[in-house]
Design a protein around this motif. Structure first.
Motif, PDB file in Angstrom:
ATOM      1  N   ILE A 109      31.933  33.772  38.568  1.00  0.00           N
ATOM      2  CA  ILE A 109      30.660  33.481  37.891  1.00  0.00           C
ATOM      3  C   ILE A 109      30.087  34.753  37.272  1.00  0.00           C
ATOM      4  O   ILE A 109      29.675  34.770  36.105  1.00  0.00           O
ATOM      5  N   PHE A 110      30.057  35.837  38.047  1.00  0.00           N
ATOM      6  CA  PHE A 110      29.541  37.109  37.532  1.00  0.00           C
ATOM      7  C   PHE A 110      30.412  37.629  36.388  1.00  0.00           C
ATOM      8  O   PHE A 110      29.894  38.146  35.387  1.00  0.00           O
ATOM      9  N   ALA A 111      31.724  37.494  36.537  1.00  0.00           N
ATOM     10  CA  ALA A 111      32.643  37.989  35.511  1.00  0.00           C
ATOM     11  C   ALA A 111      32.466  37.227  34.200  1.00  0.00           C
ATOM     12  O   ALA A 111      32.411  37.819  33.110  1.00  0.00           O
ATOM     13  N   VAL A 112      32.366  35.907  34.292  1.00  0.00           N
ATOM     14  CA  VAL A 112      32.208  35.068  33.101  1.00  0.00           C
ATOM     15  C   VAL A 112      30.883  35.362  32.404  1.00  0.00           C
ATOM     16  O   VAL A 112      30.818  35.460  31.173  1.00  0.00           O
ATOM     17  N   GLY A 113      29.810  35.512  33.183  1.00  0.00           N
ATOM     18  CA  GLY A 113      28.512  35.799  32.586  1.00  0.00           C
ATOM     19  C   GLY A 113      28.406  37.200  32.025  1.00  0.00           C
ATOM     20  O   GLY A 113      27.729  37.436  31.026  1.00  0.00           O
ATOM     21  N   GLY A 114      29.111  38.149  32.639  1.00  0.00           N
ATOM     22  CA  GLY A 114      29.052  39.535  32.173  1.00  0.00           C
ATOM     23  C   GLY A 114      29.826  39.761  30.892  1.00  0.00           C
ATOM     24  O   GLY A 114      29.342  40.411  29.960  1.00  0.00           O
ATOM     25  N   ASN A 115      31.035  39.211  30.831  1.00  0.00           N
ATOM     26  CA  ASN A 115      31.868  39.367  29.635  1.00  0.00           C
ATOM     27  C   ASN A 115      32.924  38.268  29.657  1.00  0.00           C
ATOM     28  O   ASN A 115      33.959  38.397  30.319  1.00  0.00           O
ATOM     29  N   ALA A 116      32.665  37.209  28.945  1.00  0.00           N
ATOM     30  CA  ALA A 116      33.563  36.044  28.965  1.00  0.00           C
ATOM     31  C   ALA A 116      34.947  36.396  28.439  1.00  0.00           C
ATOM     32  O   ALA A 116      35.961  35.925  28.960  1.00  0.00           O
ATOM     33  N   HIS A 117      35.000  37.232  27.399  1.00  0.00           N
ATOM     34  CA  HIS A 117      36.300  37.599  26.823  1.00  0.00           C
ATOM     35  C   HIS A 117      37.138  38.388  27.828  1.00  0.00           C
ATOM     36  O   HIS A 117      38.325  38.104  28.021  1.00  0.00           O
ATOM     37  N   ALA A 118      36.501  39.377  28.480  1.00  0.00           N
ATOM     38  CA  ALA A 118      37.226  40.172  29.475  1.00  0.00           C
ATOM     39  C   ALA A 118      37.663  39.292  30.653  1.00  0.00           C
ATOM     40  O   ALA A 118      38.761  39.472  31.195  1.00  0.00           O
ATOM     41  N   ALA A 119      36.801  38.348  31.034  1.00  0.00           N
ATOM     42  CA  ALA A 119      37.151  37.445  32.133  1.00  0.00           C
ATOM     43  C   ALA A 119      38.352  36.594  31.768  1.00  0.00           C
ATOM     44  O   ALA A 119      39.250  36.358  32.582  1.00  0.00           O
ATOM     45  N   ARG A 120      38.391  36.133  30.514  1.00  0.00           N
ATOM     46  CA  ARG A 120      39.516  35.310  30.061  1.00  0.00           C
ATOM     47  C   ARG A 120      40.814  36.127  30.047  1.00  0.00           C
ATOM     48  O   ARG A 120      41.877  35.634  30.451  1.00  0.00           O
ATOM     49  N   VAL A 121      40.714  37.374  29.619  1.00  0.00           N
ATOM     50  CA  VAL A 121      41.883  38.256  29.608  1.00  0.00           C
ATOM     51  C   VAL A 121      42.377  38.501  31.030  1.00  0.00           C
ATOM     52  O   VAL A 121      43.581  38.622  31.282  1.00  0.00           O
ATOM     53  N   ALA A 122      41.434  38.551  31.977  1.00  0.00           N
ATOM     54  CA  ALA A 122      41.794  38.787  33.377  1.00  0.00           C
ATOM     55  C   ALA A 122      42.371  37.546  34.053  1.00  0.00           C
ATOM     56  O   ALA A 122      42.722  37.595  35.229  1.00  0.00           O
ATOM     57  N   GLY A 123      42.467  36.446  33.317  1.00  0.00           N
ATOM     58  CA  GLY A 123      43.091  35.248  33.875  1.00  0.00           C
ATOM     59  C   GLY A 123      42.119  34.220  34.430  1.00  0.00           C
ATOM     60  O   GLY A 123      42.540  33.235  35.043  1.00  0.00           O
ATOM     61  N   ILE A 124      40.822  34.435  34.223  1.00  0.00           N
ATOM     62  CA  ILE A 124      39.818  33.482  34.710  1.00  0.00           C
ATOM     63  C   ILE A 124      39.666  32.349  33.691  1.00  0.00           C
ATOM     64  O   ILE A 124      39.543  32.602  32.486  1.00  0.00           O
ATOM     65  N   HIS A 125      39.668  31.123  34.173  1.00  0.00           N
ATOM     66  CA  HIS A 125      39.489  29.955  33.293  1.00  0.00           C
ATOM     67  C   HIS A 125      37.985  29.814  33.025  1.00  0.00           C
ATOM     68  O   HIS A 125      37.275  29.125  33.746  1.00  0.00           O
ATOM     69  N   VAL A 126      37.528  30.477  31.967  1.00  0.00           N
ATOM     70  CA  VAL A 126      36.093  30.564  31.665  1.00  0.00           C
ATOM     71  C   VAL A 126      35.474  29.191  31.481  1.00  0.00           C
ATOM     72  O   VAL A 126      34.402  28.884  32.033  1.00  0.00           O
ATOM     73  N   GLU A 127      36.128  28.335  30.692  1.00  0.00           N
ATOM     74  CA  GLU A 127      35.559  27.009  30.412  1.00  0.00           C
ATOM     75  C   GLU A 127      35.422  26.180  31.686  1.00  0.00           C
ATOM     76  O   GLU A 127      34.436  25.458  31.871  1.00  0.00           O
ATOM     77  N   ARG A 128      36.393  26.288  32.582  1.00  0.00           N
ATOM     78  CA  ARG A 128      36.337  25.522  33.823  1.00  0.00           C
ATOM     79  C   ARG A 128      35.170  25.995  34.691  1.00  0.00           C
ATOM     80  O   ARG A 128      34.455  25.170  35.266  1.00  0.00           O
ATOM     81  N   VAL A 129      35.004  27.296  34.777  1.00  0.00           N
ATOM     82  CA  VAL A 129      33.905  27.847  35.577  1.00  0.00           C
ATOM     83  C   VAL A 129      32.565  27.363  35.032  1.00  0.00           C
ATOM     84  O   VAL A 129      31.701  26.900  35.785  1.00  0.00           O
ATOM     85  N   LYS A 130      32.387  27.429  33.720  1.00  0.00           N
ATOM     86  CA  LYS A 130      31.117  27.011  33.130  1.00  0.00           C
ATOM     87  C   LYS A 130      30.900  25.502  33.282  1.00  0.00           C
ATOM     88  O   LYS A 130      29.767  25.054  33.531  1.00  0.00           O
ATOM     89  N   PHE A 131      31.966  24.733  33.133  1.00  0.00           N
ATOM     90  CA  PHE A 131      31.852  23.285  33.311  1.00  0.00           C
ATOM     91  C   PHE A 131      31.379  22.964  34.726  1.00  0.00           C
ATOM     92  O   PHE A 131      30.459  22.152  34.928  1.00  0.00           O
ATOM     93  N   LEU A 132      31.973  23.592  35.726  1.00  0.00           N
ATOM     94  CA  LEU A 132      31.585  23.363  37.120  1.00  0.00           C
ATOM     95  C   LEU A 132      30.148  23.795  37.366  1.00  0.00           C
ATOM     96  O   LEU A 132      29.426  23.162  38.150  1.00  0.00           O
ATOM     97  N   LEU A 133      29.712  24.843  36.700  1.00  0.00           N
ATOM     98  CA  LEU A 133      28.336  25.302  36.868  1.00  0.00           C
ATOM     99  C   LEU A 133      27.341  24.286  36.315  1.00  0.00           C
ATOM    100  O   LEU A 133      26.267  24.078  36.892  1.00  0.00           O
ATOM    101  N   PHE A 134      27.670  23.645  35.211  1.00  0.00           N
ATOM    102  CA  PHE A 134      26.794  22.598  34.670  1.00  0.00           C
ATOM    103  C   PHE A 134      26.744  21.398  35.613  1.00  0.00           C
ATOM    104  O   PHE A 134      25.679  20.813  35.829  1.00  0.00           O
TER     105      PHE A 134
END
Length: 332
Positions: free
Chosen positions: A205-230
């Motif tokens: 959550i912190f990684a996605v909010g801090g820098n979504a692009h860097a989080a995506r490069v690091a292998g985090i599924h940004v869209e999934r994290v945000k979807f679950l947060l909603f």
């Protein structure tokens, strides 16, 4: 330089460092502010010194504490949700309507709670898949939900014809001196505080909010994290709406007017960054308590509701200013 000048310089530097350290420890500031608010109210309003006043306050702010969980995590993740107030009205109307249709309390509660993840899923899809901005998207959903409720109810409260006492107990009941809503809010806060600080999902959550692009490069599924947060935000809003409906056993078409303002104010006051990637759930909880205690004191002093709204608005602007000053102080 004279001895006196040196002494003054040392004192000035020490003072600046102390202020900087204080701003870096934002929770200390919030604890101090809460203590100040409580002290002032205890002095100005003698009847507030009774223990039941504090227990009543915890019952009253329980829906806010629950809603602020979802909003805090969502804002840390870099998104917004302006639907909490409209959700309160929608959940209450759906719950009580199903009560009356089916004569089943269980079905009504399930239907009301289901509104949360359904709305959250729709918002999550629109934001993550269709790339719509969360601010405008949730604003549109807020108006849509309000409009549906107004049309369905014809601006008339929906009363529980079955008068389910067990449902009323969800808000009015107590276990010992502590209200049921307070216990529920405390359990949820503790659980999600653990999730946010001690789990991989919390770090994402912190990684996605801090820098979504860097989080995506690091292998985090940004869209999934945000979807679950909603979905999470919608679910927390639904639980809060259920408690509001249980207060009187009635679904009010105008329930939650301004509720989103109170929740977002508390979240920002608690130190959650409007830009995402920064925040503390415990700070948001303190923000709710500060606003709740302030409102309680104003009501005990018979201050008009309109004036209370002015105070809430000023506190929100002050919260943004303090947060901005804190960021400058930490950086410097």
């Amino acid at each position: 330089m004279s001895v006196i000048s040196r002494g003054q310089t040392i004192v000035s530097v020490s003072y600046v460092r102390a202020i900087r350290l204080l701003f870096q420890r934002e929770l200390y500031v919030l604890f101090a502010l809460f203590a100040l608010v409580v002290t002032v109210i205890l002095i100005v309003v003698p009847e507030s010194r009774q223990p039941r006043v504090f227990f009543d306050l915890l019952r009253e702010v329980a829906p806010n504490l629950i809603a602020v969980i979802g909003i805090t995590l969502l804002m840390i993740g870099g998104e917004f949700d302006l639907t909490p107030g409209a959700m309160l009205a929608t959940v209450g109307v759906v719950t009580v309507s199903v009560f009356n249709w089916t004569q089943s309390m269980a079905l009504g509660i399930v239907a009301g709670l289901a509104v949360g993840p359904i709305v959250g899923s729709i918002l999550g899809y629109l934001v993550t898949r269709l790339k719509m901005g969360s601010l405008i998207t949730t604003l549109g959903m807020m108006f849509a939900l309000r409009g549906i409720v107004y049309v369905y109810t014809n601006k008339t409260p929906i009363v529980d014809k079955n008068r389910f006492e067990s449902f009323i107990w969800l808000y009015q009941g107590s276990i010992g001196p502590i209200a049921v809503p307070t216990i529920l809010a405390a359990v949820l806060v503790i659980f999600f505080l653990f999730v946010l600080t001690q789990t991989e999902f919390g770090r994402h959550i912190f990684a996605v909010g801090g820098n979504a692009h860097a989080a995506r490069v690091a292998g985090i599924h940004v869209e999934r994290v945000k979807f679950l947060l909603f979905v999470l935000s919608g679910t927390m809003n639904a639980i809060a709406g259920m408690l509001i409906a249980a207060q009187t056993g009635t679904g009010y078409f105008d329930a939650g007017l301004g509720f989103e303002l109170s929740v977002i104010t508390a979240t920002v006051l608690g130190g959650v960054s409007l830009a995402g990637g920064e925040g503390n759930l415990l700070g948001a909880v303190l923000g709710v308590l500060i606003l709740g205690m302030t409102g309680k004191g104003l009501r005990l002093m018979a201050v008009p509701t309109t004036t209370q709204l002015v105070v809430t608005g000023l506190v929100m602007m002050l919260a943004v200013y303090v947060h901005t000053v804190r960021k400058r102080t930490v950086i410097s």
